[in-house]
Design a protein around this motif. Structure first.
Motif, PDB file in Angstrom:
ATOM      1  N   ALA A 190     -22.530  -4.872   3.278  1.00 29.52           N
ATOM      2  CA  ALA A 190     -22.339  -5.565   2.004  1.00 29.52           C
ATOM      3  C   ALA A 190     -20.850  -5.668   1.683  1.00 29.52           C
ATOM      4  N   ASP A 191     -20.474  -6.758   1.006  1.00 30.40           N
ATOM      5  CA  ASP A 191     -19.101  -6.958   0.547  1.00 30.40           C
ATOM      6  C   ASP A 191     -19.176  -7.663  -0.804  1.00 30.40           C
ATOM      7  N   LEU A 192     -18.858  -6.945  -1.869  1.00 31.07           N
ATOM      8  CA  LEU A 192     -19.004  -7.499  -3.214  1.00 31.07           C
ATOM      9  C   LEU A 192     -17.898  -8.481  -3.575  1.00 31.07           C
ATOM     10  N   HIS A 193     -16.815  -8.493  -2.836  1.00 38.37           N
ATOM     11  CA  HIS A 193     -15.663  -9.303  -3.231  1.00 38.37           C
ATOM     12  C   HIS A 193     -15.472 -10.556  -2.379  1.00 38.37           C
ATOM     13  N   HIS A 194     -15.629 -10.419  -1.055  1.00 42.88           N
ATOM     14  CA  HIS A 194     -15.408 -11.576  -0.179  1.00 42.88           C
ATOM     15  C   HIS A 194     -16.524 -11.666   0.868  1.00 42.88           C
ATOM     16  N   PRO A 195     -17.758 -11.826   0.425  1.00 41.75           N
ATOM     17  CA  PRO A 195     -18.867 -11.881   1.381  1.00 41.75           C
ATOM     18  C   PRO A 195     -18.884 -13.206   2.145  1.00 41.75           C
ATOM     19  N   PHE A 204     -22.396  -9.585   3.445  1.00 39.60           N
ATOM     20  CA  PHE A 204     -23.281 -10.278   2.509  1.00 39.60           C
ATOM     21  C   PHE A 204     -23.142  -9.710   1.095  1.00 39.60           C
ATOM     22  N   LYS A 205     -23.676 -10.452   0.151  1.00 45.05           N
ATOM     23  CA  LYS A 205     -23.768 -10.023  -1.241  1.00 45.05           C
ATOM     24  C   LYS A 205     -25.052 -10.581  -1.823  1.00 45.05           C
ATOM     25  N   VAL A 206     -25.688  -9.819  -2.718  1.00 42.08           N
ATOM     26  CA  VAL A 206     -26.922 -10.257  -3.375  1.00 42.08           C
ATOM     27  C   VAL A 206     -26.625 -10.600  -4.832  1.00 42.08           C
ATOM     28  N   LEU A 207     -27.101 -11.749  -5.266  1.00 45.33           N
ATOM     29  CA  LEU A 207     -26.943 -12.184  -6.661  1.00 45.33           C
ATOM     30  C   LEU A 207     -28.305 -12.340  -7.312  1.00 45.33           C
ATOM     31  N   TYR A 208     -28.465 -11.739  -8.487  1.00 43.90           N
ATOM     32  CA  TYR A 208     -29.680 -11.973  -9.267  1.00 43.90           C
ATOM     33  C   TYR A 208     -29.470 -13.247 -10.073  1.00 43.90           C
TER      34      TYR A 208
END
Length: 313
Positions: free
Chosen positions: A117-122, A81-85
């Motif tokens: 978490a995976d910031l590049h390919h979630p 997953f990745k979280v975006l504000y």
């Protein structure tokens, strides 16, 4: 966890605000705030030329600390997953934060979630946004500007609707395509048809000008779409439709009289239950005289040029 409400962010030019507001009311059943619409309706954000993204509301809190406590109970298994504000268009200081602050918040929330978490390919995206002082968290979907690609079509002319406006008008006319049969009886080069067909809407096109039909067909085929486009005068249409979208002719090659406009709209009332009319001249009196009820209205401006989009039944 059952999600029953969604937050959409949107943006529009000032001259298209009236059209954007009408589209939001029609598609999502809610009046927009500044840059935000909250709705119980789940919709692909790529449908709208104005909507940027959608967050499915899973968690709500009145502070970041409370929010961190909530996400600590969230378990994400079987996918990264990745979280975006998500930025809010509000002028409130708490809802307007800089780049570094957004990244810090994303990291804090991500570290509290039980998962990888995976910031590049979630595999899964979460969004967090602050709306009216509420911290809102949920699955995130970004819209794709499909209409933008449709600007590059083989045939166009200067007075045609632009693709952004055309897509909004289609959404206003047909918010729920299920079981709907639609027609564009003054289709010109097919700008409305391309937008409608790209959304899977059952629509046919016709025009009384044989010179434009080839261009309409080529424009449709250029984007890998298929749809019926035939030579016909609106006054000769006999099939029945749920919706008609009518961009009244107005350029130098298509001058029509008040009597012709009346005949066109009388015909539309005969073959369609709902009609969305696009006009550059006032036609309220004609609509009333032909028995239409005007349900809603938007105004689109481009310099000194103004169009009205009128929803009638």
């Amino acid at each position: 966890m059952v999600v029953s409400k969604y937050i959409y962010t949107y943006s529009c030019y000032e001259e298209e605000r009236s059209l954007c507001d009408l589209e939001m009311r029609t598609l999502l059943g809610s009046e927009p705030q500044i840059g935000i619409v909250e709705s119980h309706i789940k919709m692909n954000p790529s449908r709208s030329p104005f909507i940027k993204e959608r967050i499915s509301i899973m968690l709500e809190a009145d502070s970041l600390d409370h929010h961190l406590e909530q996400v600590s109970a969230l378990q994400v298994t079987g996918e990264t997953f990745k979280v975006l504000y998500v930025k809010n268009g509000s002028t409130s200081k708490i809802e307007k934060v800089g780049f570094e602050s957004r990244r810090t918040i994303e990291k804090k929330i991500g570290l509290h979630i039980n998962g990888v978490a995976d910031l590049h390919h979630p595999k899964r995206l979460f969004g967090v946004i602050v709306v009216n002082g509420r911290w809102v968290f949920g699955d995130y979907v970004e819209g794709e500007p499909v209409w933008f690609r449709h600007q590059q079509k083989p045939h166009s002319y200067s007075t045609a609707l632009n693709t952004r406006v055309a897509r909004a008008i289609v959404n206003i006319a047909i918010p729920d395509p299920n079981g709907i049969k639609a027609i564009d009886p003054c289709c010109g080069i097919g700008t409305v048809l391309v937008e409608a067909l790209s959304m899977g809407i059952d629509i046919v096109g016709s025009d009384r000008n044989p010179l434009v039909l080839g261009g309409a067909r080529e424009n449709i085929a250029h984007f890998g779409l298929s749809g019926e486009v035939k030579l016909a005068d609106i006054r000769d249409i006999t099939n029945q439709y749920d919706v008609a979208i009518i961009d009244l002719p107005y350029n130098l090659c298509s001058v029509i009289t008040q009597e012709e406009k009346t005949e066109m709209l009388q015909s539309a009332r005969r073959f369609a239950r709902k009609v969305v009319v696009v006009t550059v001249e006032p036609i309220d009196e004609i609509l009333v005289n032909t028995g239409f009820d005007m349900i809603d209205l938007a105004v689109v401006k481009k310099g000194s040029f103004t169009r009205e989009v009128i929803v009638c039944k």
